[in-house]
Design an enzyme around this catalytic site. Structure first.
Site, mmCIF file in Angstrom:
data_model
loop_
_atom_site.group_PDB
_atom_site.id
_atom_site.type_symbol
_atom_site.label_atom_id
_atom_site.label_comp_id
_atom_site.label_asym_id
_atom_site.label_seq_id
_atom_site.Cartn_x
_atom_site.Cartn_y
_atom_site.Cartn_z
ATOM 1 N N GLY A 3 0.826 -1.209 0.000
ATOM 2 C CA GLY A 3 0.000 0.000 0.000
ATOM 3 C C GLY A 3 0.849 1.242 0.000
ATOM 4 N N THR A 55 -0.956 7.825 3.535
ATOM 5 C CA THR A 55 -0.861 9.235 3.839
ATOM 6 C C THR A 55 0.569 9.611 4.182
ATOM 7 O OG1 THR A 55 -2.887 8.796 5.025
ATOM 8 C CG2 THR A 55 -2.036 11.027 5.114
ATOM 9 N N TYR A 56 1.155 8.842 5.063
ATOM 10 C CA TYR A 56 2.493 9.232 5.459
ATOM 11 C C TYR A 56 3.555 8.207 5.130
ATOM 12 C CZ TYR A 56 -0.340 7.960 9.550
ATOM 13 O OH TYR A 56 -1.261 7.430 10.397
ATOM 14 N N ASP A 71 -13.064 8.127 7.895
ATOM 15 C CA ASP A 71 -12.596 7.755 6.558
ATOM 16 C C ASP A 71 -13.018 6.327 6.232
ATOM 17 O OD1 ASP A 71 -11.498 8.261 4.117
ATOM 18 O OD2 ASP A 71 -9.435 7.849 4.715
#
Lengths: 253, 515
Positions: free
Chosen positions: B33, B36-37, B164
């Site tokens: 994957g 985001t960070y 989310d």
């Protein structure tokens, strides 16, 4: 915040007094006593509070920051983790964890403004580096419960609505952060102890209410005694004694 | 206190002192994957052989130290312990590349990065649903939905908003367990809803109308809208609100759920941007009409999830009590679900890309590869009704449905055309992915994979150059892209199992159910 203290990491992390009152070996080698150790922690709690007033964050953030600082020193030595860096960094981290972020450069600005002493001078990168070390020392447990919420609920439940009582017990709770109580006792018992002291001081008889609570009043009284003892000894604390403690820390072993 | 002992001892046994272990305790196997960070890897713990997921928290370029998103996620995951919430096992650090003059690390072991170690999950819901030829059975959908709601109910009881919820953040293991993941946008909330919270949360397609209208005081109902979107997506076979920007998103919602007004949503006119987005023409709620082929109880539940007014929207707790979960076919036991080869959105995307490459080569060799891309709606009973069997017999039934422009009924034209079509995503990240305003151009995703670029559906073949492929063209409305239903309604009334009186076509005019 988390809904339930009893399922929280905070509850699971409560410590015995003997686990809290430990001077780390490295500090001991320099001749630091338990008294010195406590003095510095108290002094740093004040430092955090002063900084927080300048950067304008809620009392809750201060309380969390002080708790972090106290937790760090149950595991780490002051020789390796300079309190004058740990304190502002705990405030920096607590502000993030409590959703009221403060910029590191703002902290650095106020540190310089408050203290001309070289020993307090730290830069942004020092804070950021220490932040990581503190996160590790805390084992990433960042949720802290405080007596404030229970305090309001309890006062309401006791039917206390005169401002002087409320203010006094609130102020007492603030002062408990000058000690290690938050690491040792569940927050609602600390709140009860503060209400108890306030009621005695203001000569308000709420014994009936206390008796109806299903709590161990002996524990509440013990906490109250600890708080009163602290106030007693607090009068004897001078800048001189704090300076001595810090000078021991500065010694090369 | 005695209670502290076990945890501490465990930790002390595993590491020399307080503090984190090094990431070197793990062997990275494969990237699964992009978050985001940082990246997410599948890894093996060397000492135990256990497979885990490592989510990297990138620390370089961080001017404010440890990212607050990571702080939120860690803080929240440390306090949530539930079988339907992903478990954060530990946090490990990696020694950075910095060396001092003697070639030793410079002592700042955090420059290299911090990793969150999670239990490994084989799939995410989106990745699983997008597997070629994948069809979920009704008991399977019920099973996933029930787990999703159970996990979410636990979060809400613990005063955590996920913020989310979407398919790629719902991880599924090969035991059929579903767990909520990626709490990078999650927040604690107080019950009074008095705090001002940001409305720039939740991936666009799953974002509820109140956030799109700019409210800053909200609660668990925002997550329930996302659940409704996922539920509909599972039944419908594809996302139901694939908007490409906020105005279009609202418009798609209004087209299906009707326009909000003071009657169906008291107080809506006071929400900040209501007047900017107020539709100029009257729009009726058409949910029951569009999804009339859904099972009665499913539709009933969906109605209550996709309720415009958040205060009337069903809670996770009430949803778990819905008839849907307590009528035949019941949700199956997770363990009874089939096991699939590992699939994450990140990987299926990659696979699809490779497949596309393969197709193109095939085309050059003048070969036709019939294939099944995209989603196929659920089968009624597991193991039954192969897609190809769904033509013919059902036809009359479906012809009896009034043709609705936006319904799934417009698939008649291609009785046996290869199902599928474009898949959900543009073939590469370069085709203009949607930048989530709150996530610095990155969405969540399981352990943190990218957001859905909504454009992915619009031009069916994005930039892959496959425009001429024989896979059905795009249309509009809910049927964007190629036909996902090869033939007929998803619950094709082939009669088996529950009997046609419960299903599909012949119920489609009955709107009189109580809500």
């Amino acid at each position: 915040m988390a809904a339930n203290f009893w399922t929280s990491s905070h509850y699971k992390q409560l410590l015995d007094p003997e686990e809290v009152d430990v001077v780390q070996p490295l500090d001991k080698d320099k001749g630091m006593t338990l008294e010195d150790f406590k003095l510095i922690k108290m002094n740093m709690a004040n430092y955090i509070w002063k900084l927080a007033q300048n950067v304008k964050v809620r009392q809750r953030v201060v309380a969390t920051a002080v708790t972090y600082m106290r937790r760090v020193y149950t595991r780490k030595s002051m020789s390796e983790y300079d309190p004058r860096l740990v304190a502002p960094t705990c405030l920096y981290l607590a502000a993030k964890a409590e959703e009221s972020t403060v910029q590191a450069r703002l902290l650095v600005f106020y540190i310089k403004k408050l203290y001309s002493d070289e020993k307090y001078r730290y830069e942004i990168k020092d804070i950021l580096e220490m932040e990581m070390k503190i996160l590790e020392a805390l084992n990433y447990y960042l949720v802290v419960f405080h007596p404030y919420r229970s305090l309001s609920q309890l006062l309401q439940d006791a039917g206390i609505n005169d401002t002087s009582m409320i203010q006094l017990s609130w102020g007492l709770v603030n002062d408990t952060y000058k000690m290690d109580l938050i690491l040792i006792h569940p927050p609602h018992l600390i709140a009860l102890a503060c209400i108890y002291i306030a009621s005695v001081y203001r000569e308000k008889d709420i014994t009936a209410w206390f008796e109806e609570l299903r709590v161990d009043m002996n524990v509440v009284k013990n906490i109250s005694m600890e708080i009163l003892d602290f106030y007693e000894s607090h009068r004897l604390i001078t800048d001189e004694r704090i300076n001595i403690a810090f000078s021991k820390l500065a010694l090369k072993p | 206190m005695a209670l502290t002992a076990p945890g501490q001892q465990l930790n002390l046994n595993e590491s020399p002192s307080w503090g984190s272990r090094s990431v070197d305790c793990f062997e990275k196997l494969e990237q699964i994957g992009e978050g985001t960070y940082g990246q997410v890897y599948m890894a093996r713990e060397i000492r135990t052989g256990e497979i885990v997921a490592l989510k990297k928290i990138r620390m370089d370029n961080e001017r404010e130290g440890f990212p607050i998103t990571a702080i939120r996620e860690i803080k929240i995951l440390k306090k949530l312990h539930h079988e339907n919430v992903i478990k954060l096992k530990e946090i490990v650090t990696s020694p950075g590349p910095e060396k001092d003059e003697q070639g030793r690390p410079d002592g700042n072991k955090y420059k290299g990065g911090i990793y969150m170690v999670f239990e490994y999950m084989d799939h995410d819901l989106t990745g699983l649903a997008d597997r070629p030829g994948m069809r979920f059975s009704v008991p399977q959908i019920k099973c996933y939905m029930r787990q999703l709601l159970t996990g979410l109910h636990y979060c809400h009881v613990n005063q955590v908003l996920h913020r989310d919820i979407k398919g790629s953040n719902l991880l599924i293991d090969n035991e059929g367990n579903l767990k909520l993941a990626d709490f990078g946008l999650a927040r604690s909330f107080s019950n009074d809803h008095n705090a001002n919270l940001t409305n720039r949360v939740i991936t666009l397609w799953y974002r509820p109308p109140e956030l799109l209208l700019g409210t800053t005081k909200y609660g668990p109902a925002v997550d329930m809208w996302s659940v409704g979107c996922i539920f509909a997506e599972l039944l419908h076979g594809k996302p139901i609100f694939p908007g490409k920007d906020e105005p279009e998103q609202l418009n798609k919602i209004f087209e299906l759920c009707g326009a909000p007004d003071e009657v169906n949503w008291p107080g809506v006119s006071k929400i900040p941007w209501y007047n900017n987005f107020k539709p100029t023409r009257p729009m009726k709620r058409r949910l029951r009409e569009v999804f009339r082929h859904f099972d009665r109880h499913a539709l009933e539940l969906l109605e209550r999830m996709l309720t415009l007014d958040p205060s009337q929207r069903i809670s996770a707790k009430d949803a778990l009590d819905a008839e849907y979960f307590w009528t035949d076919p019941l949700p199956c036991d997770p363990k009874s679900l089939p096991k699939y080869e590992s699939s994450h959105e990140f990987q299926t995307k990659k696979k699809r890309q490779q497949q596309r490459q393969h197709d193109e080569n095939a085309k050059r060799q003048k070969l036709q590869h019939p294939q099944q891309h995209g989603r196929i709606p659920p089968i009624q009973q597991s193991g039954q009704a192969h897609p190809q069997m769904r033509s013919g017999p059902n036809q009359p039934m479906h012809n009896s449905q009034p043709p609705v422009a936006t319904g799934p009924s417009h698939h008649y034209g291609k009785p046996r055309g290869p199902a599928g079509g474009p898949g959900r995503y543009p073939p590469s990240g370069t085709s203009g992915g949607y930048n989530h305003p709150n996530r610095g151009g990155q969405g969540g995703g399981g352990y943190g994979s990218g957001p859905y670029p909504p454009q992915g559906r619009a031009p069916p073949y994005g930039s892959s150059g496959m425009t001429g492929a024989p896979r059905g063209g795009g249309s509009s409305g809910y049927g964007v892209g190629a036909p996902n239903y090869p033939q007929g309604a998803p619950y094709g009334s082939s009669g088996a199992g529950r009997g046609s009186n419960m299903m599909g076509g012949n119920r489609n005019q009955q709107y009189g159910w109580q809500q």
